[in-house]
Design a protein around this motif. Sequence first.
Motif, PDB file in Angstrom:
ATOM      1  N   PRO A  80       8.401   7.848   1.555  1.00 32.45           N
ATOM      2  CA  PRO A  80       8.013   6.841   2.553  1.00 32.45           C
ATOM      3  C   PRO A  80       8.190   7.298   4.005  1.00 32.45           C
ATOM      4  O   PRO A  80       7.329   7.038   4.846  1.00 32.45           O
ATOM      5  CB  PRO A  80       8.927   5.658   2.207  1.00 32.45           C
ATOM      6  N   PRO A 362       7.196   1.165   0.001  1.00 34.33           N
ATOM      7  CA  PRO A 362       5.794   0.947   0.384  1.00 34.33           C
ATOM      8  C   PRO A 362       5.582   0.372   1.782  1.00 34.33           C
ATOM      9  O   PRO A 362       4.745   0.899   2.534  1.00 34.33           O
ATOM     10  CB  PRO A 362       5.281   0.006  -0.718  1.00 34.33           C
ATOM     11  N   PRO A 363       6.297  -0.683   2.208  1.00 32.75           N
ATOM     12  CA  PRO A 363       6.033  -1.184   3.564  1.00 32.75           C
ATOM     13  C   PRO A 363       6.438  -0.202   4.661  1.00 32.75           C
ATOM     14  O   PRO A 363       5.772  -0.126   5.703  1.00 32.75           O
ATOM     15  CB  PRO A 363       6.852  -2.476   3.642  1.00 32.75           C
ATOM     16  N   ALA A 365       6.373   3.103   4.338  1.00 32.21           N
ATOM     17  CA  ALA A 365       5.342   4.143   4.300  1.00 32.21           C
ATOM     18  C   ALA A 365       4.066   3.665   4.980  1.00 32.21           C
ATOM     19  O   ALA A 365       3.438   4.407   5.754  1.00 32.21           O
ATOM     20  CB  ALA A 365       5.055   4.543   2.851  1.00 32.21           C
ATOM     21  N   LYS A 366       3.683   2.431   4.721  1.00 34.06           N
ATOM     22  CA  LYS A 366       2.453   1.896   5.325  1.00 34.06           C
ATOM     23  C   LYS A 366       2.600   1.799   6.836  1.00 34.06           C
ATOM     24  O   LYS A 366       1.674   2.167   7.578  1.00 34.06           O
ATOM     25  CB  LYS A 366       2.162   0.508   4.744  1.00 34.06           C
ATOM     26  N   PHE A 367       3.744   1.330   7.311  1.00 39.13           N
ATOM     27  CA  PHE A 367       3.971   1.201   8.741  1.00 39.13           C
ATOM     28  C   PHE A 367       3.868   2.556   9.426  1.00 39.13           C
ATOM     29  O   PHE A 367       3.294   2.672  10.517  1.00 39.13           O
ATOM     30  CB  PHE A 367       5.348   0.577   8.994  1.00 39.13           C
ATOM     31  N   SER A 369       2.288   5.223   8.285  1.00 39.09           N
ATOM     32  CA  SER A 369       1.083   5.999   7.949  1.00 39.09           C
ATOM     33  C   SER A 369      -0.091   5.698   8.851  1.00 39.09           C
ATOM     34  O   SER A 369      -1.070   6.449   8.895  1.00 39.09           O
ATOM     35  CB  SER A 369       0.682   5.720   6.491  1.00 39.09           C
ATOM     36  N   VAL A 370      -0.037   4.583   9.583  1.00 43.32           N
ATOM     37  CA  VAL A 370      -1.155   4.196  10.455  1.00 43.32           C
ATOM     38  C   VAL A 370      -1.252   5.182  11.613  1.00 43.32           C
ATOM     39  O   VAL A 370      -0.242   5.604  12.185  1.00 43.32           O
ATOM     40  CB  VAL A 370      -0.936   2.758  10.995  1.00 43.32           C
TER      41      VAL A 370
END
Length: 372
Positions: A80, A362-363, A365-367, A369-370
């Motif tokens: 992440p 997951p959250p 990693a998403k934050f 990855s943008v």
Amino acid sequence: MREFIPPATRFVDLPTEFVMKSGGILHGARIAYEDFGRLNAARDNVILILTGLSPDAHAASHPDDPTPGWWEAMLGPGKPIDTDRWYVICVNSLGSCKGSTGPTSLNPGKGGPYRLEFPDLSMEDIADAAAFTVRALGFERLACVIGVSMGGMSALALLARHPDLTRSHINISGATHSLPFSIVIRSLQREAIRFDPHWNQGRYDEESYPQRGMIMARKLGMITYRSAQEWDSRFGRARLDPDRRTGEEPFGLEFEVEGYVEFHAHRFLHCFDPNSYLYLSRCIDRFDLGESCGGTADEALSRLRLEKALVIGVQTDILFPLHQQRQIATGLSASGADVQFLSLESEKGHDAFLVDVDRFGPPVAKFLSVDW
């Protein structure tokens, strides 16, 4: 007394005279850190991690130290916090016993450790030392500051005192101040250490060590780090096997949950210093972001300068309850930042960020990855 320094630890020297919030001055102090990943050509991929009370700077394994770190599942290539993209610095808090200057460190000119001559410690001191460290390493603008537990507090102090140091922030199980329940639990932890006769006003050594006090302090802490739901589902009313019980001792250990807490408390004995525990614990209780900024916590949060933030809390956290993370998210939104708030369902309680990676990974990693 001794320090517990991982083998790959690096150091940054603080200013010759590091002035603390209390007015105390540290001479020749240092901050311990480790780094992970690679710096890109633009030097704009730097993340700073601020830890909870007891971790060292070894957040994850790397070539210089392949042993697993305290956040191993969250940090590394393809994880992440992806070190294929990010250059990550994790600092050990000022006042700790794991490389950064603290009560166990040599007091210059005294010929021995600081012990209780270490100045009063504040969250603001921890934040200032961390900010100095990243600037000393050559970074004036970070991509993100990640603060977990106590690190969530020191991160807020850093954002308030060094407003241009980072573009974004991830606050996990943090708070703007301690609540009465948390304060009284930590007060009991400190009392257990101080009332152990071997503590001896901080003048203990390996032969005369406040073992019983540290065990009790750690047990009290562990009760707050997890949730009643987890204790129920994990242990129920299971009894210890006869060979694991405490002999003929009256009222000794009988249940599996007692054995679990006893085992982990004994492990903690040999990896943390009692005086550092006292200083950092009291520092958590004293911190108040609003007071630090000359107003209310909501006002302080609304004045922070961030592009975006992710705030995560856990519904079963009794140490820093979920409404404290909601307060952080609401306050940061008032500042104009793009804020995402997540309330996670995990029975793991306050320590969920350490062990429930399926929910936290997951959250985060998403934050991260943008495209920024």
